[in-house]
Scaffold this motif. Structure first.
Motif, PDB file in Angstrom:
ATOM      1  N   LYS A 176       0.829  -1.206   0.000  1.00  0.00           N
ATOM      2  CA  LYS A 176       0.000   0.000   0.000  1.00  0.00           C
ATOM      3  C   LYS A 176       0.865   1.259   0.000  1.00  0.00           C
ATOM      4  CE  LYS A 176      -4.218  -1.814   2.097  1.00  0.00           C
ATOM      5  NZ  LYS A 176      -5.069  -1.397   0.966  1.00  0.00           N
ATOM      6  N   ASP A 177       0.316   2.347  -0.558  1.00  0.00           N
ATOM      7  CA  ASP A 177       1.023   3.634  -0.556  1.00  0.00           C
ATOM      8  C   ASP A 177       0.875   4.351   0.774  1.00  0.00           C
ATOM      9  OD1 ASP A 177       1.853   3.328  -3.198  1.00  0.00           O
ATOM     10  OD2 ASP A 177      -0.034   4.167  -3.956  1.00  0.00           O
ATOM     11  N   GLY A 178      -0.144   4.009   1.534  1.00  0.00           N
ATOM     12  CA  GLY A 178      -0.379   4.616   2.831  1.00  0.00           C
ATOM     13  C   GLY A 178      -1.432   3.818   3.575  1.00  0.00           C
ATOM     14  N   ILE A 179      -1.381   3.857   4.896  1.00  0.00           N
ATOM     15  CA  ILE A 179      -2.348   3.143   5.721  1.00  0.00           C
ATOM     16  C   ILE A 179      -2.797   4.050   6.848  1.00  0.00           C
ATOM     17  CG2 ILE A 179      -1.430   0.847   5.205  1.00  0.00           C
ATOM     18  CD1 ILE A 179       0.064   0.965   7.867  1.00  0.00           C
ATOM     19  N   SER A 180      -3.825   3.619   7.585  1.00  0.00           N
ATOM     20  CA  SER A 180      -4.259   4.336   8.777  1.00  0.00           C
ATOM     21  C   SER A 180      -3.855   3.530  10.009  1.00  0.00           C
ATOM     22  CB  SER A 180      -5.777   4.544   8.760  1.00  0.00           C
ATOM     23  OG  SER A 180      -6.439   3.307   8.915  1.00  0.00           O
ATOM     24  N   ILE A 181      -3.822   4.172  11.149  1.00  0.00           N
ATOM     25  CA  ILE A 181      -3.414   3.472  12.368  1.00  0.00           C
ATOM     26  C   ILE A 181      -4.401   2.372  12.711  1.00  0.00           C
ATOM     27  CG2 ILE A 181      -4.585   5.061  13.952  1.00  0.00           C
ATOM     28  CD1 ILE A 181      -1.102   3.435  14.440  1.00  0.00           C
ATOM     29  N   SER A 182      -5.667   2.535  12.313  1.00  0.00           N
ATOM     30  CA  SER A 182      -6.657   1.486  12.594  1.00  0.00           C
ATOM     31  C   SER A 182      -6.344   0.197  11.839  1.00  0.00           C
ATOM     32  CB  SER A 182      -8.062   1.980  12.242  1.00  0.00           C
ATOM     33  OG  SER A 182      -8.160   2.291  10.867  1.00  0.00           O
ATOM     34  N   ASP A 183      -5.623   0.292  10.728  1.00  0.00           N
ATOM     35  CA  ASP A 183      -5.220  -0.906   9.989  1.00  0.00           C
ATOM     36  C   ASP A 183      -4.273  -1.784  10.808  1.00  0.00           C
ATOM     37  OD1 ASP A 183      -6.663  -0.207   7.690  1.00  0.00           O
ATOM     38  OD2 ASP A 183      -4.999   0.987   6.905  1.00  0.00           O
ATOM     39  N   LEU A 184      -3.660  -1.191  11.825  1.00  0.00           N
ATOM     40  CA  LEU A 184      -2.657  -1.905  12.629  1.00  0.00           C
ATOM     41  C   LEU A 184      -3.212  -2.370  13.964  1.00  0.00           C
ATOM     42  CD1 LEU A 184       0.350   0.529  12.044  1.00  0.00           C
ATOM     43  CD2 LEU A 184      -0.317  -1.459  10.669  1.00  0.00           C
ATOM     44  N   ALA A 185      -4.499  -2.173  14.202  1.00  0.00           N
ATOM     45  CA  ALA A 185      -5.077  -2.459  15.524  1.00  0.00           C
ATOM     46  C   ALA A 185      -4.902  -3.911  15.940  1.00  0.00           C
ATOM     47  CB  ALA A 185      -6.558  -2.080  15.534  1.00  0.00           C
ATOM     48  N   ALA A 186      -4.943  -4.835  14.987  1.00  0.00           N
ATOM     49  CA  ALA A 186      -4.848  -6.254  15.318  1.00  0.00           C
ATOM     50  C   ALA A 186      -3.413  -6.783  15.267  1.00  0.00           C
ATOM     51  CB  ALA A 186      -5.723  -7.074  14.370  1.00  0.00           C
ATOM     52  N   GLU A 187      -2.450  -5.905  15.021  1.00  0.00           N
ATOM     53  CA  GLU A 187      -1.051  -6.320  14.907  1.00  0.00           C
ATOM     54  C   GLU A 187      -0.359  -6.314  16.269  1.00  0.00           C
ATOM     55  OE1 GLU A 187       0.250  -7.333  12.083  1.00  0.00           O
ATOM     56  OE2 GLU A 187      -1.337  -6.703  10.706  1.00  0.00           O
ATOM     57  N   PRO A 197       1.279   5.912  21.227  1.00  0.00           N
ATOM     58  CA  PRO A 197       0.001   5.969  21.957  1.00  0.00           C
ATOM     59  C   PRO A 197      -1.219   5.818  21.067  1.00  0.00           C
ATOM     60  CG  PRO A 197       1.095   8.128  21.910  1.00  0.00           C
ATOM     61  CD  PRO A 197       2.086   7.125  21.411  1.00  0.00           C
ATOM     62  N   GLU A 198      -1.108   6.206  19.784  1.00  0.00           N
ATOM     63  CA  GLU A 198      -2.242   6.059  18.872  1.00  0.00           C
ATOM     64  C   GLU A 198      -2.594   4.579  18.672  1.00  0.00           C
ATOM     65  OE1 GLU A 198       0.259   9.642  17.575  1.00  0.00           O
ATOM     66  OE2 GLU A 198       0.630   7.544  18.125  1.00  0.00           O
ATOM     67  N   TRP A 199      -1.562   3.719  18.613  1.00  0.00           N
ATOM     68  CA  TRP A 199      -1.802   2.271  18.519  1.00  0.00           C
ATOM     69  C   TRP A 199      -2.267   1.715  19.853  1.00  0.00           C
ATOM     70  CZ3 TRP A 199       0.396  -1.777  21.196  1.00  0.00           C
ATOM     71  CH2 TRP A 199       0.122  -3.068  20.720  1.00  0.00           C
ATOM     72  N   ARG A 200      -1.619   2.148  20.920  1.00  0.00           N
ATOM     73  CA  ARG A 200      -1.956   1.648  22.263  1.00  0.00           C
ATOM     74  C   ARG A 200      -3.444   1.804  22.561  1.00  0.00           C
ATOM     75  NH1 ARG A 200      -0.007   5.830  26.196  1.00  0.00           N
ATOM     76  NH2 ARG A 200      -1.887   6.766  25.315  1.00  0.00           N
ATOM     77  N   ASP A 201      -4.042   2.907  22.125  1.00  0.00           N
ATOM     78  CA  ASP A 201      -5.432   3.196  22.473  1.00  0.00           C
ATOM     79  C   ASP A 201      -6.439   2.337  21.721  1.00  0.00           C
ATOM     80  OD1 ASP A 201      -4.446   5.099  24.193  1.00  0.00           O
ATOM     81  OD2 ASP A 201      -4.754   6.777  22.820  1.00  0.00           O
ATOM     82  N   ILE A 202      -6.004   1.656  20.652  1.00  0.00           N
ATOM     83  CA  ILE A 202      -6.947   0.844  19.869  1.00  0.00           C
ATOM     84  C   ILE A 202      -6.501  -0.607  19.757  1.00  0.00           C
ATOM     85  CG2 ILE A 202      -7.718   2.825  18.491  1.00  0.00           C
ATOM     86  CD1 ILE A 202      -5.970   1.726  16.196  1.00  0.00           C
ATOM     87  N   ARG A 207      -6.601  -5.056  24.697  1.00  0.00           N
ATOM     88  CA  ARG A 207      -7.979  -5.058  25.184  1.00  0.00           C
ATOM     89  C   ARG A 207      -8.518  -6.466  25.401  1.00  0.00           C
ATOM     90  NH1 ARG A 207     -10.834  -0.203  24.069  1.00  0.00           N
ATOM     91  NH2 ARG A 207      -9.498   1.403  23.201  1.00  0.00           N
ATOM     92  N   SER A 208      -7.799  -7.460  24.921  1.00  0.00           N
ATOM     93  CA  SER A 208      -8.330  -8.817  24.938  1.00  0.00           C
ATOM     94  C   SER A 208      -8.238  -9.483  26.300  1.00  0.00           C
ATOM     95  CB  SER A 208      -7.569  -9.675  23.920  1.00  0.00           C
ATOM     96  OG  SER A 208      -6.212  -9.829  24.320  1.00  0.00           O
ATOM     97  N   GLY A 209      -7.328  -9.007  27.143  1.00  0.00           N
ATOM     98  CA  GLY A 209      -7.135  -9.634  28.443  1.00  0.00           C
ATOM     99  C   GLY A 209      -6.209 -10.831  28.400  1.00  0.00           C
TER     100      GLY A 209
END
Length: 294
Positions: A176-187, A197-202, A207-209
């Motif tokens: 991809k030429d660019g991504i959003s931080i939400s694309d990395l939420a499951a990484e 902190p932008e990744w930490r918050d999502i 959040r899974s415990g």
């Protein structure tokens, strides 16, 4: 009453480990000795510093306050010892700290040219020690990447640069030429969550415990990139760092919706060294393209 720095060091070790046995092992002393020193400190300060049970050790409010004050005090004491030893050797040295990807040579050369008798050294830092080395005197001034705890520091903003996600070549997002931080939420992030902190918050894994592999096991950029290439996670880096460490089995993709990384100069604000302020002005002028005459 004079505060015993040795007792303060013992207290900080217990406060950081929240376990007397592990703190004693870290300090290379017997646990009963450590317990006696902490009790003596509590008597001297007329305050209980820890709530201890058979299952846990926790800081009291007085302990939390002492920890906040003890760290900069111990750092200042270490810096004093470092500068006195340096002066005792009869040589004047100025040391510049820098984070990976940042080039400090131009400013270092200007300062050295202005002061022929001065030895100007450089010292590579990391995310985990970039302010510690300033406060304990190992460096006189350092290039730091925010966010950092700015307590006790003088700060001069220098530049901002985009941040990128560093991914293995076979990752679904790599082309991809660019991504959003939400694309990395499951990484899985291969660095302390507070660094991004932008990744930490999502982050899904936070959040899974479920137990999460401690990202702090990888400190250096080189280690992070080895893990990225092996498919064990990703790293979010400033563009200059990712560019500096280019390798054929990974790639970097811009993250479009998070702010840039801010680079600053930091120094111990309790010091009145003319060389520190001179270096800050040199580095600032060079970045602004003003030039620096000798």
């Amino acid at each position: 009453m004079d505060v015993d720095l040795r007792k303060l060091r013992y207290f900080v070790a217990v406060a950081e480990h929240l376990h007397f046995g592990r703190a004693a092992a870290h300090l290379h002393i017997a646990q009963p000795v450590l317990s006696r020193q902490i009790r003596a400190l509590e008597v001297e300060l007329k305050s209980q510093l820890f709530d201890r049970t058979k299952r846990s050790t926790e800081l009291t409010r007085a302990g939390e306050q002492l920890l906040a004050d003890a760290r900069p005090l111990l750092a200042s004491a270490a810096a004093l010892q470092h500068r006195v030893r340096q002066a005792g050797r009869g040589s004047e040295t100025f040391t510049v700290g820098f984070m990976p990807g940042l080039i400090v040579t131009p400013a270092v050369r200007v300062l050295a040219a202005r002061h022929p008798g001065l030895t100007v050294d450089v010292f590579r830092t990391s995310w985990t020690d970039q302010t510690e080395v300033v406060l304990d005197g190992r460096v006189d001034v350092s290039y730091v990447r925010l966010p950092v705890d700015q307590q006790g520091l003088g700060i001069r903003p220098l530049l901002a640069e985009p941040r990128v996600a560093v991914l293995p070549l076979d990752h679904p997002l790599a082309a991809k030429d660019g991504i959003s931080i939400s694309d990395l939420a499951a990484e899985h992030l291969l660095q302390p969550p507070d660094a991004v902190p932008e990744w930490r918050d999502i982050a899904v894994e936070l959040r899974s415990g479920r137990p999460v592999e401690a990202p702090s096991v990888t400190y250096t950029v080189e280690e992070k990139l080895e893990h990225v290439a092996a498919g064990r996670g990703l790293s979010v880096l400033p563009l200059s760092t990712a560019t500096f460490y280019t390798r054929p089995d990974i790639t970097s993709v811009p993250i479009d919706d998070i702010g840039p990384n801010q680079v600053c100069l930091a120094w111990d604000k309790t010091r009145e060294s003319p060389l520190i302020h001179e270096y800050v002005e040199i580095a600032t002028a060079l970045l602004e393209g003003k030039g620096c005459g000798d």
